[in-house]
Motif scaffolding. Structure first.
Motif, mmCIF file in Angstrom:
data_model
loop_
_atom_site.group_PDB
_atom_site.id
_atom_site.type_symbol
_atom_site.label_atom_id
_atom_site.label_comp_id
_atom_site.label_asym_id
_atom_site.label_seq_id
_atom_site.Cartn_x
_atom_site.Cartn_y
_atom_site.Cartn_z
ATOM 1 N N SER A 96 2.191 2.050 -3.440
ATOM 2 C CA SER A 96 1.151 2.192 -4.381
ATOM 3 C C SER A 96 1.052 3.716 -4.221
ATOM 4 C CB SER A 96 -0.140 1.294 -3.909
ATOM 5 O OG SER A 96 -0.876 2.071 -2.863
ATOM 6 N N LYS A 112 -11.175 1.546 0.577
ATOM 7 C CA LYS A 112 -10.871 0.363 -0.471
ATOM 8 C C LYS A 112 -9.366 0.717 -0.890
ATOM 9 C CE LYS A 112 -15.718 -0.254 -1.661
ATOM 10 N NZ LYS A 112 -16.668 -0.319 -2.637
ATOM 11 N N TYR A 113 -8.746 1.725 -0.647
ATOM 12 C CA TYR A 113 -7.541 2.144 -1.403
ATOM 13 C C TYR A 113 -6.248 1.705 -0.476
ATOM 14 C CZ TYR A 113 -10.830 4.339 -4.562
ATOM 15 O OH TYR A 113 -11.676 4.654 -5.411
ATOM 16 N N THR A 114 -5.942 2.422 0.675
ATOM 17 C CA THR A 114 -4.951 2.005 1.413
ATOM 18 C C THR A 114 -5.399 1.855 2.864
ATOM 19 O OG1 THR A 114 -4.371 4.262 1.752
ATOM 20 C CG2 THR A 114 -3.366 3.079 -0.127
ATOM 21 N N GLU A 125 0.791 -1.314 0.072
ATOM 22 C CA GLU A 125 -0.110 0.031 -0.004
ATOM 23 C C GLU A 125 0.803 1.313 -0.022
ATOM 24 O OE1 GLU A 125 -2.777 -0.031 3.144
ATOM 25 O OE2 GLU A 125 -3.870 -1.955 2.547
#
Length: 378
Positions: A194, A263-265, A191
């Motif tokens: 990203s 939902k991302y990190t 994460e």
């Protein structure tokens, strides 16, 4: 007819080869993602494909803003059927930091094909910076023990503010969670990368060791509060409320993270919450002790050894930042890491207040025996 079918089948096979998983996953890679060298020296790295390429790939580069290195050759070719292994020499015209981004034509994946280049003025300053880093690590690690020894010698914790201990424990637990998560949890690291594709995980082993050790040392100090004389001291209700709010928020945050509301990190965001807790605690934890000393007009029971070691560690920490900025001619990094600089400065400021209280304002304050004062000064 058979010839036409044969040609058709051959064409299909050729197309499948070009879009096969092996080819689709092919990417450019570099042998080194970090290069460090002096302004009058140079360093090399190699660019290669993870799998033999189907077509000739022309390699080219671009650079982060403020590039301090000479441009690299932009027309080297990885020949079809090979991985390439193109060697490049990096030279700099001044000290500084630059990130080199590698690209290929026709298009090929280059997500991990970058090189962070750090060019320093003088190598000896690199050594000094490393030594100073270990010195402030040692000072801050040892700084917990003068208070523990002070409590043991006096068989009393009168003078040590319980609000400070509660905040300190929460701060270092939060710091430990943050460091352990970033250093050892692969999902968190994925994460992080990203969000920061060319970034370095900002946690070293010594950060983890320091944080965990700080928790244990603080727990030992709190344990002393249950077995030694403590007078009428209690942790303030306001501090209990603040700590309850922090940990209840952490519990809610953990639940939301486990449910993947973000939902991302999700896990990285969860850990950043603990970093903010540590930041807030560091900025405020000394205030109750300063006020407590003022109310008592005495610093007896509050170890000046802890203060001095913390002060020296803070000076080393900030000093290291200035050395790095000067040696790499990169003063912007001081602003970019302003949190570390600000926390160090805040810590030093409180240490100066404590030293003023101890050595000047309350040197012979009421409620303190002459022998106690002389013992602490010694």
């Amino acid at each position: 007819m058979k010839n036409i079918q044969l040609v058709t089948v051959t064409g299909i096979i050729s197309v499948l080869y070009l879009i096969s998983p092996c080819t689709a996953k092919n990417s450019l890679q570099v042998s080194e993602t970090d290069l460090q060298f002096g302004v009058h020296d140079n360093a090399t790295f190699t660019v290669f494909a993870s799998e033999p390429v189907a077509n000739n790939i022309t390699v080219w580069f671009n650079y982060s803003d403020g590039s301090n290195i000479y441009p690299l050759v932009n027309d080297s070719v990885i020949s079809a059927g090979t991985k390439g292994n193109l060697v490049y020499t990096v030279k700099a015209w001044k000290a500084g930091h630059t990130t080199v981004f590698t690209h290929g034509e026709p298009a090929i994946k280059t997500t991990d094909a970058f090189v962070r280049v750090g060019v320093y003025k003088v190598y000896s300053w690199v050594v000094v910076s490393s030594v100073i880093g270990w010195l402030y690590f040692i000072c801050w690690s040892v700084s917990f023990y003068p208070q523990v020894i002070e409590n043991y010698r006096r068989k009393s914790v009168v003078g040590l503010n319980f609000d400070f201990l509660g905040l300190n424990l929460t701060g270092f637990i939060a710091y430990s969670v943050f460091n352990l998560g970033l250093k050892y949890v692969p999902e968190v690291q994925v994460e992080y990368h990203s969000v920061h594709p060319t970034g370095v995980i900002p946690v070293e082993v010594n950060d983890v060791v320091f944080a965990v050790h700080a928790v244990l040392a603080t727990v030992i100090t709190i344990g002393q509060c249950f077995i030694y004389e403590r007078g009428d001291q209690l942790i303030a209700k306001s501090t209990v409320a603040v700590l309850a709010l922090v940990w209840s928020t952490a519990a809610v945050f953990l639940l939301l993270t486990a449910l993947h509301v973000n939902k991302y990190t999700p896990w990285l965001t969860f850990l950043y919450f603990f970093s903010y807790v540590k930041l807030g605690v560091t900025l405020t934890k000394y205030i109750p002790q300063v006020v407590y000393n003022y109310q008592r007009k005495s610093t007896v029971g509050w170890s000046i050894g802890t203060v001095l070691l913390d002060f020296i560690g803070g000076l080393f920490s900030i000093g290291q930042m200035f050395i790095i900025c000067y040696n790499y001619d990169d003063w912007y990094s001081l602003i970019g890491n302003f949190t570390k600089f600000g926390l160090g400065l805040a810590s030093i400021t409180f240490d100066v207040i404590f030293m003023t209280q101890h050595f000047i304002l309350y040197r012979h304050g009421p409620g303190s025996s002459q022998s106690d004062v002389e013992e602490l000064i010694a």
